[in-house]
Structure formats: C-alpha cells, structure tokens
Write a protein that holds these residues in place. Sequence first.
Motif, PDB file in Angstrom:
ATOM      1  N   ALA A  71     -26.899 -25.229 -24.374  1.00 46.96           N
ATOM      2  CA  ALA A  71     -27.392 -24.095 -25.371  1.00 46.96           C
ATOM      3  C   ALA A  71     -28.903 -24.062 -25.693  1.00 46.96           C
ATOM      4  O   ALA A  71     -29.398 -22.987 -25.627  1.00 46.96           O
ATOM      5  CB  ALA A  71     -26.905 -24.780 -26.907  1.00 46.96           C
ATOM      6  N   GLY A  72     -29.760 -25.137 -25.135  1.00 45.17           N
ATOM      7  CA  GLY A  72     -31.119 -25.098 -25.314  1.00 45.17           C
ATOM      8  C   GLY A  72     -31.630 -24.293 -24.238  1.00 45.17           C
ATOM      9  O   GLY A  72     -32.534 -23.344 -24.244  1.00 45.17           O
ATOM     10  N   PHE A  73     -30.986 -24.426 -22.970  1.00 47.95           N
ATOM     11  CA  PHE A  73     -31.360 -23.882 -21.888  1.00 47.95           C
ATOM     12  C   PHE A  73     -31.029 -22.193 -21.777  1.00 47.95           C
ATOM     13  O   PHE A  73     -31.907 -21.446 -21.530  1.00 47.95           O
ATOM     14  CB  PHE A  73     -30.731 -24.222 -20.486  1.00 47.95           C
ATOM     15  CG  PHE A  73     -31.492 -25.467 -20.252  1.00 47.95           C
ATOM     16  CD1 PHE A  73     -32.784 -25.792 -19.768  1.00 47.95           C
ATOM     17  CD2 PHE A  73     -30.823 -26.672 -19.861  1.00 47.95           C
ATOM     18  CE1 PHE A  73     -33.437 -26.741 -19.211  1.00 47.95           C
ATOM     19  CE2 PHE A  73     -31.334 -27.877 -19.144  1.00 47.95           C
ATOM     20  CZ  PHE A  73     -32.571 -27.926 -19.051  1.00 47.95           C
ATOM     21  N   ILE A  74     -30.019 -21.887 -22.514  1.00 49.18           N
ATOM     22  CA  ILE A  74     -29.782 -20.454 -22.928  1.00 49.18           C
ATOM     23  C   ILE A  74     -30.724 -19.753 -23.941  1.00 49.18           C
ATOM     24  O   ILE A  74     -31.192 -18.919 -23.432  1.00 49.18           O
ATOM     25  CB  ILE A  74     -28.253 -20.477 -23.258  1.00 49.18           C
ATOM     26  CG1 ILE A  74     -27.308 -20.932 -22.341  1.00 49.18           C
ATOM     27  CG2 ILE A  74     -27.764 -18.914 -23.929  1.00 49.18           C
ATOM     28  CD1 ILE A  74     -25.605 -20.764 -22.695  1.00 49.18           C
ATOM     29  N   ILE A  75     -31.050 -20.620 -24.789  1.00 46.99           N
ATOM     30  CA  ILE A  75     -32.027 -20.045 -25.689  1.00 46.99           C
ATOM     31  C   ILE A  75     -33.237 -20.024 -25.148  1.00 46.99           C
ATOM     32  O   ILE A  75     -34.005 -19.053 -25.174  1.00 46.99           O
ATOM     33  CB  ILE A  75     -32.025 -21.163 -26.915  1.00 46.99           C
ATOM     34  CG1 ILE A  75     -30.814 -20.963 -28.064  1.00 46.99           C
ATOM     35  CG2 ILE A  75     -33.223 -20.694 -27.892  1.00 46.99           C
ATOM     36  CD1 ILE A  75     -30.575 -21.775 -28.924  1.00 46.99           C
ATOM     37  N   LEU A  76     -33.757 -21.192 -24.134  1.00 47.08           N
ATOM     38  CA  LEU A  76     -35.034 -21.006 -23.482  1.00 47.08           C
ATOM     39  C   LEU A  76     -34.911 -19.447 -22.463  1.00 47.08           C
ATOM     40  O   LEU A  76     -35.812 -18.837 -22.413  1.00 47.08           O
ATOM     41  CB  LEU A  76     -35.305 -22.037 -22.764  1.00 47.08           C
ATOM     42  CG  LEU A  76     -35.923 -23.406 -23.765  1.00 47.08           C
ATOM     43  CD1 LEU A  76     -36.090 -24.472 -22.616  1.00 47.08           C
ATOM     44  CD2 LEU A  76     -37.036 -22.835 -24.159  1.00 47.08           C
TER      45      LEU A  76
END
Length: 142
Positions: A71-76
């Motif tokens: 999820a963090g990579f998607i947000i980044l």
Amino acid sequence: MNKDPLQVTPALHTPAEDPVGVGGLLRQLMREVPELFSKELALAKAELQHNLTALKAGTAAVAAGAIVLLAGFIILLLAAVYGLSMFVEPWLAAVIVGGVTVVIGMIMLQSGKKQFDPAQLTPDRTLHAMQQDKDALKRKLP
C-alpha cells in the motif's frame, strides 16, 4: 494429571522405593526409564506445538507487513504521478503519507521476521531436561 504439558518434571526416584543391591537398581531403572522417555516426548511435543504457534504468528505479521508495504508503494507511485503532473502541493502530501506507510510496513516486517529466527524453534526445555536425566542416570548407575 498435570494440565500444562510444558511443566512436566520426570521423577527418577521415590524415597519409599530404596533398592537393595544392583538387581534392585536395575529393576528400578527398567521401571523408570520408559516413563521418563514418555514424559520427555510429551514435553518435546508440547514445546514444538508452542513454537509452531509462534511461527504462525510470525507468518501472519510478515504477511500483514507486506500488504502495508505494498500500500505504501502504491501511495508513493501516486505521489510520483502527482509530482510529475501538477508540480504543486498535493504531491507533497502523498509523499509524506506514502513514506509513513512504508516505514510502518518495514517495522511490521522486521518484527515478523524475528519469529523466524532458528533459535526460537529450539526445544530448549526438553534439551535441558534430557541433559539432567542423563546426568541423573550416570549418578545412579555404579
């Protein structure tokens, strides 16, 4: 009966049964050794079940950490899109949120990985009890 199998303590000698001579010692040994081994096996089984439970918890923590990290990579990635397309403040907010999410995911992964340490899976109590039994048997045998 002992309700906690991790607290099994094998008894090698009862005071009422003082053997007389080598024959008595051998009879007592033949009576006590099978019981001792069955108790040691019960202890090992209980300890391994406890370790497997901890391994399952570690697996769940790693899986949860991986999901949060994704999820963090998607947000980044969304932040990079905002940054490239707009050159205004909304991308900065997405970078901050994505960075915090990645940090949380990394912390979760690290705590889950600790559960996979081989030292966590060693049946220490059983090994210690078996060493004590071996020492006790050496002292009892002439």
